[in-house]
Design a protein around this motif. Structure first.
Motif, PDB file in Angstrom:
ATOM      1  N   PHE A  38       0.859  -1.194   0.000  1.00  0.00           N
ATOM      2  CA  PHE A  38       0.000   0.000   0.000  1.00  0.00           C
ATOM      3  C   PHE A  38       0.880   1.223   0.000  1.00  0.00           C
ATOM      4  O   PHE A  38       1.918   1.248   0.658  1.00  0.00           O
ATOM      5  N   GLN A  41       1.384   4.898   1.267  1.00  0.00           N
ATOM      6  CA  GLN A  41       0.861   5.832   2.263  1.00  0.00           C
ATOM      7  C   GLN A  41       1.733   7.067   2.238  1.00  0.00           C
ATOM      8  O   GLN A  41       2.846   7.059   2.767  1.00  0.00           O
ATOM      9  N   VAL A  82       3.701   0.586   2.497  1.00  0.00           N
ATOM     10  CA  VAL A  82       3.506  -0.399   3.548  1.00  0.00           C
ATOM     11  C   VAL A  82       3.510  -1.772   2.888  1.00  0.00           C
ATOM     12  O   VAL A  82       2.671  -2.060   2.042  1.00  0.00           O
ATOM     13  N   ALA A 136       2.308  -4.770   3.255  1.00  0.00           N
ATOM     14  CA  ALA A 136       1.332  -5.493   4.069  1.00  0.00           C
ATOM     15  C   ALA A 136       1.473  -6.994   3.889  1.00  0.00           C
ATOM     16  O   ALA A 136       1.326  -7.768   4.832  1.00  0.00           O
ATOM     17  N   GLU A 168      -0.426 -11.899  14.330  1.00  0.00           N
ATOM     18  CA  GLU A 168      -0.948 -10.822  15.168  1.00  0.00           C
ATOM     19  C   GLU A 168      -1.712  -9.826  14.315  1.00  0.00           C
ATOM     20  O   GLU A 168      -1.665  -9.872  13.099  1.00  0.00           O
ATOM     21  N   SER A 169      -2.336  -8.887  15.008  1.00  0.00           N
ATOM     22  CA  SER A 169      -3.049  -7.828  14.313  1.00  0.00           C
ATOM     23  C   SER A 169      -2.059  -7.054  13.435  1.00  0.00           C
ATOM     24  O   SER A 169      -0.957  -6.739  13.867  1.00  0.00           O
ATOM     25  N   GLY A 170      -2.458  -6.803  12.196  1.00  0.00           N
ATOM     26  CA  GLY A 170      -1.599  -6.044  11.292  1.00  0.00           C
ATOM     27  C   GLY A 170      -0.575  -6.888  10.560  1.00  0.00           C
ATOM     28  O   GLY A 170       0.258  -6.370   9.823  1.00  0.00           O
ATOM     29  N   SER A 171      -0.649  -8.222  10.718  1.00  0.00           N
ATOM     30  CA  SER A 171       0.352  -9.067  10.062  1.00  0.00           C
ATOM     31  C   SER A 171       0.017  -9.319   8.588  1.00  0.00           C
ATOM     32  O   SER A 171       0.798  -9.935   7.881  1.00  0.00           O
ATOM     33  N   GLY A 172      -1.131  -8.861   8.131  1.00  0.00           N
ATOM     34  CA  GLY A 172      -1.448  -8.958   6.703  1.00  0.00           C
ATOM     35  C   GLY A 172      -2.440 -10.046   6.345  1.00  0.00           C
ATOM     36  O   GLY A 172      -2.639 -10.351   5.175  1.00  0.00           O
ATOM     37  N   LYS A 173      -3.123 -10.605   7.340  1.00  0.00           N
ATOM     38  CA  LYS A 173      -4.047 -11.709   7.071  1.00  0.00           C
ATOM     39  C   LYS A 173      -5.211 -11.268   6.180  1.00  0.00           C
ATOM     40  O   LYS A 173      -5.498 -11.903   5.162  1.00  0.00           O
ATOM     41  N   SER A 174      -5.858 -10.177   6.564  1.00  0.00           N
ATOM     42  CA  SER A 174      -7.005  -9.721   5.772  1.00  0.00           C
ATOM     43  C   SER A 174      -6.559  -9.267   4.397  1.00  0.00           C
ATOM     44  O   SER A 174      -7.283  -9.443   3.413  1.00  0.00           O
ATOM     45  N   THR A 175      -5.372  -8.684   4.335  1.00  0.00           N
ATOM     46  CA  THR A 175      -4.884  -8.219   3.037  1.00  0.00           C
ATOM     47  C   THR A 175      -4.704  -9.395   2.079  1.00  0.00           C
ATOM     48  O   THR A 175      -5.017  -9.278   0.891  1.00  0.00           O
ATOM     49  N   PRO A 188      -7.759  -1.713  -3.016  1.00  0.00           N
ATOM     50  CA  PRO A 188      -7.834  -0.421  -3.722  1.00  0.00           C
ATOM     51  C   PRO A 188      -6.869  -0.373  -4.906  1.00  0.00           C
ATOM     52  O   PRO A 188      -5.780  -0.964  -4.854  1.00  0.00           O
ATOM     53  N   GLU A 246     -11.745 -14.205  10.407  1.00  0.00           N
ATOM     54  CA  GLU A 246     -12.111 -14.123  11.823  1.00  0.00           C
ATOM     55  C   GLU A 246     -13.622 -14.122  12.050  1.00  0.00           C
ATOM     56  O   GLU A 246     -14.153 -13.235  12.712  1.00  0.00           O
ATOM     57  N   HIS A 281      -6.464 -15.090  14.968  1.00  0.00           N
ATOM     58  CA  HIS A 281      -5.241 -15.016  15.750  1.00  0.00           C
ATOM     59  C   HIS A 281      -5.356 -15.892  17.000  1.00  0.00           C
ATOM     60  O   HIS A 281      -4.579 -15.812  17.904  1.00  0.00           O
TER      61      HIS A 281
HETATM   62  N1  ATP Z   1      -6.311  -0.003   2.400  1.00  0.00           N
HETATM   63  C1  ATP Z   1      -5.140   0.087   3.058  1.00  0.00           C
HETATM   64  N2  ATP Z   1      -4.333   1.166   2.900  1.00  0.00           N
HETATM   65  C2  ATP Z   1      -3.163   1.256   3.548  1.00  0.00           C
HETATM   66  N3  ATP Z   1      -2.701   0.350   4.398  1.00  0.00           N
HETATM   67  C3  ATP Z   1      -3.444  -0.749   4.614  1.00  0.00           C
HETATM   68  C4  ATP Z   1      -4.707  -0.931   3.962  1.00  0.00           C
HETATM   69  N4  ATP Z   1      -5.225  -2.112   4.370  1.00  0.00           N
HETATM   70  C5  ATP Z   1      -4.338  -2.628   5.243  1.00  0.00           C
HETATM   71  N5  ATP Z   1      -3.265  -1.820   5.397  1.00  0.00           N
HETATM   72  C6  ATP Z   1      -2.099  -2.092   6.226  1.00  0.00           C
HETATM   73  O1  ATP Z   1      -1.620  -3.371   5.941  1.00  0.00           O
HETATM   74  C7  ATP Z   1      -1.190  -4.031   7.125  1.00  0.00           C
HETATM   75  C8  ATP Z   1      -1.882  -5.356   7.252  1.00  0.00           C
HETATM   76  O2  ATP Z   1      -3.254  -5.143   7.531  1.00  0.00           O
HETATM   77  P1  ATP Z   1      -4.323  -6.313   7.607  1.00  0.00           P
HETATM   78  O3  ATP Z   1      -5.644  -5.697   7.744  1.00  0.00           O
HETATM   79  O4  ATP Z   1      -4.122  -7.240   6.462  1.00  0.00           O
HETATM   80  O5  ATP Z   1      -3.910  -7.034   8.968  1.00  0.00           O
HETATM   81  P2  ATP Z   1      -4.615  -8.245   9.709  1.00  0.00           P
HETATM   82  O6  ATP Z   1      -3.579  -9.292   9.858  1.00  0.00           O
HETATM   83  O7  ATP Z   1      -5.869  -8.625   9.022  1.00  0.00           O
HETATM   84  O8  ATP Z   1      -4.915  -7.626  11.125  1.00  0.00           O
HETATM   85  P3  ATP Z   1      -6.179  -7.837  12.091  1.00  0.00           P
HETATM   86  O9  ATP Z   1      -5.917  -9.085  12.869  1.00  0.00           O
HETATM   87  O10 ATP Z   1      -6.151  -6.639  12.960  1.00  0.00           O
HETATM   88  O11 ATP Z   1      -7.401  -7.914  11.248  1.00  0.00           O
HETATM   89  C9  ATP Z   1      -1.448  -3.079   8.270  1.00  0.00           C
HETATM   90  O12 ATP Z   1      -0.254  -2.436   8.593  1.00  0.00           O
HETATM   91  C10 ATP Z   1      -2.436  -2.107   7.703  1.00  0.00           C
HETATM   92  O13 ATP Z   1      -2.271  -0.830   8.275  1.00  0.00           O
END
Ligand code: ATP
Ligand code: MG
Lengths: 281, 266
Positions: A11, A13, A18, A20, A39-46, A56, A176, A209
């Motif tokens: 991404f 920024q 980033v 991700a 953990e949170s922010g490790s990129g799972k949802s991405t 996007p 999740e 997680h």
């Molecule tokens: N649309 C976006 N624009 C910019 N950065 C993004 C975007 N979506 C996610 N990120 C960044 O990518 C990284 C991974 O985010 P992601 O949502 O994939 O984490 P996650 O593992 O799903 O966390 P969680 O357990 O909190 O859901 C984070 O640092 C987040 O800030």
């Protein structure tokens, strides 16, 4: 059946990028539940969003996602629209906000049937009622007319599952799906997911997680840290012998969360974890 | 509480006026363009609101005028809501350069004082009722566009929009079927207030002779006719003036009532 090869999603920024998801590879077989943990922010949802290209346009996605001999990342939007919700479905963390508040439950299930399977209004409605029965919602004939806020959290997630499974997909991404639910409801939803996996021979990527859930339902696990895969393997193996300090920490977290340290339980042992596993399923 | 009662009052008035407008041929005792008296006459049992300078029955003209004024308001506001919703939705949903382009256009349109814009366009066209509706419509959508854009910016981030994309909904479907119904409350409020504005603008235009043309009666051109007779026949001005005032106030009451209701809910 679904293979992720060297996936990187960056991404932008401002001036910085980033990373991700950074060069991630794994695969999921038919009838298998793969746990994606980190953990949170490790990129799972991405990763989940990258598979369906729900990212996007400003982000850069590279690598390959092979599904039915095609690279999804190279498909144009009209092709992707045909795959989303029909061959690959997704369920989300918070079922309440994932349902549209102004449309009835029936309309929301019918929608996916109408445009992927070309059903007419009546057919779609009948099928919606059947699907609600499949996910065990009682009085489904009446409840199709209800709005999301008239359902409890657990029932809302069942509806999301009904929508996801309406077109009999081959692959399900679960991001999740039980985090927002009560513990007892969590177990019911997990049971339903496992049962439906058996029934439809689904491949599932289960994001969480919570290592307790992983232990319960996943055959294999991929552990993510800061967008990279740090460990991957059979669930049992990872549990009994985690190679990375990071993985150990995640497992430790679970132990502490489910059983706060007491003098008699101060020693680490498999017994604590399996006790937790026994509760859920 | 208080606003709620006012809104119900406003709604009743509007329903009543709409009924007058619809059933005008049944209700009006005379043809609104026919000369039925020798001269200007004050209110009487025969002519409830009196007669005007040509000797036409003011009550009949007011009833037919309701038809014109309400129709102009309704059609004009439909045009402005359609344009505003479409452009606002595109700007808010897609963002990026689509948004910049549309919002710059809104800024440009807003930088002209609207009455000059309307008068300029209207001066180039033949002044008739159709042009009045269109001109008011195409010069009053900017507020709606801004409002709708804001709603779309907010709603497009919500989970159910993502879920809709994940089941294969196209952008068009998401914009109109998933987001629009969730943005409808503020749009309806804007439409009510916009209709009040459109009725006032129609009156102003007709008053200036650039709107609905005589002998067709509108409340605005009835006011214009009254100008020269303010001293001798004040009822000629009072009747249409009051009707405009009551209608516009009723619409404001309804709009405010709806706004309050939707604020409470969210
Ligand atoms: N649309 C976006 N624009 C910019 N950065 C993004 C975007 N979506 C996610 N990120 C960044 O990518 C990284 C991974 O985010 P992601 O949502 O994939 O984490 P996650 O593992 O799903 O966390 P969680 O357990 O909190 O859901 C984070 O640092 C987040 O800030
Ligand atoms: Mg996430």
């Amino acid at each position: 059946m679904l293979e992720v090869k060297n996936l990187s999603t960056y991404f932008k920024q401002g001036d910085s990028t980033v990373k991700a998801v950074d060069n991630v590879s794994f695969s999921v077989a038919k009838g298998e539940i793969l746990g994606l943990v980190g953990e949170s922010g490790s990129g799972k949802s991405t990763i989940a969003h990258s598979i369906l290209k729900l990212i996007p346009a400003s982000a850069s996605v590279s690598g390959e996602i092979i599904f039915e001999n095609r690279n999804l990342l190279q498909l144009a939007e009209p092709e992707l629209i045909k795959i989303r919700g029909s061959k690959i479905s997704m369920i989300f963390q918070d079922p309440f906000t994932s349902l549209n508040p102004v449309l009835t439950i029936g309309e929301q299930i019918a929608e996916v049937l109408r445009f992927h399977q070309g059903m007419n209004r009546q057919q779609a409605r009948d099928r919606a009622i059947e699907l609600l029965e499949t996910v065990r919602i009682r009085n489904s004939g009446l409840r199709v007319r209800d709005y999301p806020h008239q359902f409890s959290g657990g029932m809302q997630q069942r509806v999301m599952i009904a929508i996801a499974l309406a077109c009999e997909p081959e692959f399900l991404i679960a991001d999740e799906p039980t985090t927002a639910l009560d513990v007892t409801i969590q177990a019911e939803i997990l049971r339903l997911i496992v049962e439906l996996k058996e029934k439809f021979n689904l491949g599932i990527m289960y994001i969480t997680h919570n290592f307790g859930i992983v232990k319960n339902i996943c055959q294999r696990v991929v552990v993510l840290n800061k967008g990279r895969v740090v460990e991957e393997g059979e669930t049992g193996q990872i549990f009994s012998n985690p190679q990375q300090a990071y993985t150990q920490r995640l497992i430790e977290c679970l132990r502490v969360l489910t059983h706060p340290p007491t003098p008699s339980l101060s020693k680490r042992g498999g017994g604590v974890l399996s006790a937790d596993g026994g509760e859920l399923l | 509480m208080g606003k709620n009662k006012l809104a119900i009052f406003g709604l009743s008035v509007l329903v009543f006026f709409t009924a007058l407008a619809i059933f005008a041929p049944v209700i009006a005792p005379y043809d609104p363009t026919e000369i039925v008296a020798e001269d200007t006459m004050g209110p009487s049992t025969q002519h409830w609101f009196g007669t005007d300078d040509y000797g036409r029955d003011i009550f009949s003209r007011a009833v037919y005028g309701a038809r014109i004024s309400l129709t102009v308001g309704l059609v004009a506001v439909s045009i402005s809501i359609s344009i505003g919703v479409l452009l606002g939705a595109l700007a808010g949903y897609f963002g990026g350069w689509t948004d910049s382009l549309i919002m710059r256009f809104v800024d440009v349109m807003l930088s002209f004082p609207s009455i000059f814009l309307i008068l300029t366009i209207q001066a180039m066209l033949t002044p008739n009722i159709y042009n009045v509706m269109v001109v008011i419509g195409i010069t009053s959508w900017m507020g709606v566009a801004r409002l709708v854009r804001g709603e779309y910016l907010k709603i497009r981030e919500l989970s159910y929009v993502e879920a809709a994309r994940a089941i294969g909904c196209s952008n068009k479907r998401i914009i109109f079927r998933h987001i629009l119904p969730n943005a409808q409350a503020p749009i309806i409020v804007a439409a009510t207030l916009g209709m009040a504005g459109a009725i006032l603008t129609e009156s102003a235009l007709s008053f200036l002779g650039m709107g609905v043309q005589p002998p067709m009666p509108s409340w605005g051109n009835m006011l214009m006719d009254a100008q020269a007779y303010m001293r001798d026949a004040p009822w000629m001005a009072v009747i249409p003036g009051l009707l405009i005032l009551i209608t516009v106030l009723s619409l404001y009451f309804i709009g405010e009532g709806l706004r309050e209701k939707s604020d409470v809910r969210s």
